[in-house]
Scaffold this motif. Structure first.
Motif, mmCIF file in Angstrom:
data_model
loop_
_atom_site.group_PDB
_atom_site.id
_atom_site.type_symbol
_atom_site.label_atom_id
_atom_site.label_comp_id
_atom_site.label_asym_id
_atom_site.label_seq_id
_atom_site.Cartn_x
_atom_site.Cartn_y
_atom_site.Cartn_z
ATOM 1 N N GLU A 144 -42.280 -12.952 36.310
ATOM 2 C CA GLU A 144 -41.870 -11.927 35.470
ATOM 3 C C GLU A 144 -41.926 -12.469 33.647
ATOM 4 O OE1 GLU A 144 -37.563 -11.442 36.562
ATOM 5 O OE2 GLU A 144 -37.335 -9.558 35.655
ATOM 6 N N ASN B 232 -40.724 -16.059 33.278
ATOM 7 C CA ASN B 232 -40.734 -17.168 33.998
ATOM 8 C C ASN B 232 -41.608 -17.486 34.787
ATOM 9 O OD1 ASN B 232 -40.178 -14.751 35.592
ATOM 10 N ND2 ASN B 232 -38.293 -15.421 36.615
ATOM 11 N N TYR C 57 -37.452 -18.912 26.680
ATOM 12 C CA TYR C 57 -36.539 -17.877 25.694
ATOM 13 C C TYR C 57 -36.765 -18.026 24.276
ATOM 14 C CZ TYR C 57 -33.228 -16.498 29.487
ATOM 15 O OH TYR C 57 -32.821 -15.875 30.745
ATOM 16 N N TRP D 42 -32.982 -10.832 38.043
ATOM 17 C CA TRP D 42 -31.788 -11.906 37.811
ATOM 18 C C TRP D 42 -31.888 -12.149 36.437
ATOM 19 C CZ3 TRP D 42 -32.948 -15.883 34.880
ATOM 20 C CH2 TRP D 42 -34.424 -15.637 34.266
ATOM 21 N N GLN D 43 -32.622 -11.548 35.573
ATOM 22 C CA GLN D 43 -32.617 -12.029 34.016
ATOM 23 C C GLN D 43 -31.260 -12.368 33.573
ATOM 24 O OE1 GLN D 43 -35.071 -10.139 31.335
ATOM 25 N NE2 GLN D 43 -36.760 -9.781 32.828
ATOM 26 N N LEU D 44 -31.067 -13.280 32.453
ATOM 27 C CA LEU D 44 -29.889 -13.676 32.026
ATOM 28 C C LEU D 44 -30.006 -13.068 30.680
ATOM 29 C CD1 LEU D 44 -27.113 -15.316 32.446
ATOM 30 C CD2 LEU D 44 -28.297 -17.287 31.499
ATOM 31 N N TYR E 177 -38.795 -21.265 32.608
ATOM 32 C CA TYR E 177 -38.437 -20.208 31.723
ATOM 33 C C TYR E 177 -38.774 -20.416 30.339
ATOM 34 C CZ TYR E 177 -35.518 -19.294 35.849
ATOM 35 O OH TYR E 177 -34.758 -19.378 37.255
ATOM 36 N N PHE F 127 -28.375 -12.287 26.832
ATOM 37 C CA PHE F 127 -27.458 -13.031 25.947
ATOM 38 C C PHE F 127 -26.833 -12.254 24.876
ATOM 39 C CE2 PHE F 127 -27.310 -17.631 27.177
ATOM 40 C CZ PHE F 127 -28.584 -17.615 27.923
ATOM 41 N N PHE G 55 -34.926 -13.450 26.711
ATOM 42 C CA PHE G 55 -36.105 -14.127 27.780
ATOM 43 C C PHE G 55 -37.505 -13.615 27.533
ATOM 44 C CE2 PHE G 55 -37.580 -14.770 31.940
ATOM 45 C CZ PHE G 55 -38.419 -13.695 32.488
#
Lengths: 114, 113
Positions: free
Chosen positions: A56, A48, A35, B99-101, A33, B103, A45
């Motif tokens: 995604e 990934n 970020y 599923w994304q985190l 991933y 923040f 995000f």
């Protein structure tokens, strides 16, 4: 514990140049991933990657961005060409499963675009 | 629109006091809420996490209090130490769908000796 390594820790480049950010994920991890964190804001995000493909991506992942992990080496984020708004800290992460519970992060690369 | 909000943006407490960091969220499908701690120059590291089946999760000096009805949670750090000075991020994800985190923007905690 498991370590995700990011190289370099800082990078300064001129607008319009290409930059490649490198990430050495945890050795047995399968998902990778990126970020982006603009100073003082949340980590957001970008993308990934699994089994050689982007799974995604967010709307922050512009056409100028690309990711790859050639031959199981570094997982890279390439920006070409760079823009001023690309200045941020970029965090790499990896996980064994596609799960928020198993993410391990690197310490980030601070990118400054002049 | 921010899906995960944190307050305050910065917080200063004295050594030995309890620091309270707040977090709220929008999406009712979120079912996993980790808190990450970030020291300057280091990696964000998972500190403690909770799922909505519980309204409290404790790990040493760190406790999460969770209010599902109000979509709020808080991290309490008791007996704060100068070594706790860091930025704390609340995050959320859903086990169904993406599923994304996601923040929050973080709370910068300073513990004065």
């Amino acid at each position: 514990g498991p370590k995700v390594l990011q190289i370099p820790s800082h990078q300064i480049i001129d607008m319009g140049q290409m930059v490649t950010l490198n990430c050495d994920p945890v050795s047995n991890h399968l998902y990778f991933y990126w970020y982006k964190q603009i100073l003082g804001q949340q980590m957001e995000f970008l993308v990934n990657f699994y089994n050689g493909k982007v799974m995604e991506k967010s709307k922050l992942f512009k056409d100028q961005f690309s990711v790859e992990r050639p031959d199981g080496s570094y997982f890279t984020l390439k920006i070409q060409p760079t823009a001023l708004e690309d200045s941020a800290v970029y965090f790499c992460a990896s996980s064994l499963e596609l799960s928020a519970e198993t993410l391990y992060f690197g310490s980030g690369t601070r990118l400054t675009v002049l | 629109q921010q899906q995960v909000r944190q307050s305050p943006q910065s917080l200063t407490v004295w050594e030995g006091e309890t620091a309270i960091l707040n977090c709220s969220y929008e999406d009712s499908t979120f079912d996993y809420f980790p808190w990450y701690r970030l020291f300057p120059g280091e990696s964000p590291a998972l500190l403690i996490a909770i799922r909505p089946v519980s309204n409290k999760k404790e790990d040493g000096r760190f406790t999460i209090f969770f209010n599902k009805r109000e979509k709020k949670l808080s991290l309490h750090i008791t007996d704060s130490q100068p070594g706790d000075s860091a930025t704390y991020f609340c995050a959320a994800s859903a086990s169904s769908g993406s599923w994304q985190l996601i923040f929050g923007s973080g709370t910068q905690l300073t513990v004065m000796p």
